[in-house]
Scaffold this motif. Structure first.
Motif, mmCIF file in Angstrom:
data_model
loop_
_atom_site.group_PDB
_atom_site.id
_atom_site.type_symbol
_atom_site.label_atom_id
_atom_site.label_comp_id
_atom_site.label_asym_id
_atom_site.label_seq_id
_atom_site.Cartn_x
_atom_site.Cartn_y
_atom_site.Cartn_z
ATOM 1 N N MET A 272 -25.980 17.670 -0.291
ATOM 2 C CA MET A 272 -27.194 17.591 0.135
ATOM 3 C C MET A 272 -28.026 18.816 0.509
ATOM 4 S SD MET A 272 -27.130 13.882 1.817
ATOM 5 C CE MET A 272 -25.623 14.104 2.716
ATOM 6 N N TYR A 273 -27.233 19.735 1.279
ATOM 7 C CA TYR A 273 -27.758 20.760 1.790
ATOM 8 C C TYR A 273 -27.758 21.688 0.505
ATOM 9 C CZ TYR A 273 -27.532 19.995 6.873
ATOM 10 O OH TYR A 273 -27.818 19.272 8.194
ATOM 11 N N ALA A 274 -27.046 21.790 -0.250
ATOM 12 C CA ALA A 274 -27.296 22.610 -1.463
ATOM 13 C C ALA A 274 -28.605 22.321 -2.139
ATOM 14 C CB ALA A 274 -26.191 22.485 -2.388
ATOM 15 N N ALA A 275 -28.744 20.993 -2.320
ATOM 16 C CA ALA A 275 -30.142 20.752 -3.123
ATOM 17 C C ALA A 275 -31.339 20.911 -2.036
ATOM 18 C CB ALA A 275 -30.231 19.179 -3.205
ATOM 19 N N ASP A 278 -32.004 24.884 -2.308
ATOM 20 C CA ASP A 278 -32.227 25.370 -3.946
ATOM 21 C C ASP A 278 -30.735 26.248 -4.241
ATOM 22 O OD1 ASP A 278 -34.910 24.578 -4.009
ATOM 23 O OD2 ASP A 278 -35.698 26.389 -3.086
ATOM 24 N N ASN A 279 -29.820 25.569 -3.945
ATOM 25 C CA ASN A 279 -28.417 26.003 -4.397
ATOM 26 C C ASN A 279 -27.951 25.049 -5.429
ATOM 27 O OD1 ASN A 279 -26.174 27.498 -4.331
ATOM 28 N ND2 ASN A 279 -26.068 27.666 -2.132
ATOM 29 N N ASP A 280 -26.560 25.309 -5.786
ATOM 30 C CA ASP A 280 -26.062 24.284 -6.902
ATOM 31 C C ASP A 280 -25.559 23.151 -6.283
ATOM 32 O OD1 ASP A 280 -24.520 23.669 -9.128
ATOM 33 O OD2 ASP A 280 -23.743 25.459 -9.559
ATOM 34 N N THR A 281 -26.228 22.116 -6.500
ATOM 35 C CA THR A 281 -26.063 20.958 -6.261
ATOM 36 C C THR A 281 -24.606 20.247 -6.750
ATOM 37 O OG1 THR A 281 -28.392 20.353 -5.855
ATOM 38 C CG2 THR A 281 -26.942 18.467 -5.737
ATOM 39 N N ALA A 282 -24.569 20.458 -8.062
ATOM 40 C CA ALA A 282 -23.507 20.099 -8.766
ATOM 41 C C ALA A 282 -22.221 20.650 -8.295
ATOM 42 C CB ALA A 282 -23.696 20.491 -10.476
#
Length: 310
Positions: A272-275, A278-282
């Protein structure tokens, strides 16, 4: 004794993951999807979990052992996060700041609130929540500051206000005076708090299951980097902390609670924090999923070791 403890703890871990299976299945058939789980996380994190923590503090028996245990738990929690941060700083130096940030976040921060607390309640009871709540407070301090700084690729500024003003820390700040004062809480207030707090474990695991349902299992078992992160998160850090805590004289249920928290898989909010930043959510989801699956084996062994230490 070790095998008996291993069997008991493994059964509790299995039960929690069976509850997570409800979230997995309901996501797959479209009844309760990952997006629904994300909305429920806000309720869990901001309302249900704080109520569970405050209720535990205000109903826990005031003893010299518990008072001492609070301070030791804070020291253990800070030591675990500091050690994890130091270890992670030595890794993935040639990767981009964004990719490195996800791996570092995953190594440092465990799923203390959504897996460690339910397991501690199952294995130790209210005393487990009591000590693990302290760990959750420290987790929140690190997650909202160093964690955000790392997972944003060092683009987000460190917000020192978040050290205190976050749900985990505030619930402990509210709960501590109630523990020391030992007020006579009316039944019509205390019992609803107990009922709401009891929702934390099953709901957290159901939400956790929806995240597993949306993980790419092929990718998460194909990347050697994720295996390394899981090794650090699930084995190296908790095993080192078990040795350190033992040397420092930490024993009994306090030691078990701290190792449950330290050996938990990567924090669910990694994806969630990646999203959000703007980081790699996958990649974040893959790291969380792999460490969660592997923790079914590693957590019972480490917690059983902590339980037999004399």
């Amino acid at each position: 004794m070790f095998l008996d403890n291993l069997k008991t703890i493994a059964m509790q871990v299995l039960i929690l993951y069976l509850i997570a299976g409800i979230g997995f299945v309901t996501d797959k058939i479209g009844i309760f999807k990952k997006d629904d789980g994300k909305r429920l996380i806000d309720l869990l994190f901001n309302v249900i979990l704080p109520i569970a923590i405050i209720h535990t503090f205000m109903t826990m028996e005031y003893t010299a052992e518990h008072v001492k245990g609070i301070f030791i738990a804070f020291a253990c929690a800070f030591a675990t996060h500091i050690f994890g941060a130091l270890v992670s700083a030595l890794t993935f130096r040639k990767r981009s700041l964004k990719e490195r940030g996800i791996y570092h976040y995953a190594m440092i921060l465990s799923n203390a609130a959504f897996l460690a607390l339910p397991l501690a309640k199952s294995v130790i009871g209210d005393e487990g929540i009591f000590y693990c709540s302290v760990y959750v407070a420290v987790f929140n301090m690190v997650a909202f500051t160093l964690g955000v700084y790392q997972i944003s690729g060092r683009e987000a500024k460190l917000n020192l206000k978040k050290l205190i003003f976050n749900p985990g820390s505030m619930s402990v700040i509210i709960g501590l005076p109630l523990f020391f004062i030992q007020p006579n809480i009316p039944y019509f207030i205390e019992y609803p708090m107990e009922l709401v707090g009891n929702c934390n474990s099953p709901l957290a695991m159901i939400v956790f299951g929806t995240f597993l349902a949306n993980s790419n299992f092929k990718n998460m078992f194909a990347k050697k980097e994720i295996y390394f992160v899981s090794f650090i998160r699930l084995i190296f850090v908790p095993l080192c902390m078990l040795g350190l805590f033992y040397i420092c004289g930490v024993r009994g249920q306090l030691l078990v609670a701290m190792i449950i928290s330290a050996s938990a898989p990567t924090a669910t909010n990694t994806a969630m924090y990646a999203a959000k930043y703007d980081n790699d959510t996958a990649l974040g989801s893959e790291v969380v999923a792999q460490s969660s699956v592997l923790s079914i084996v590693t957590m019972p062994v480490l917690v059983a070791l902590a339980a037999v230490v004399k």
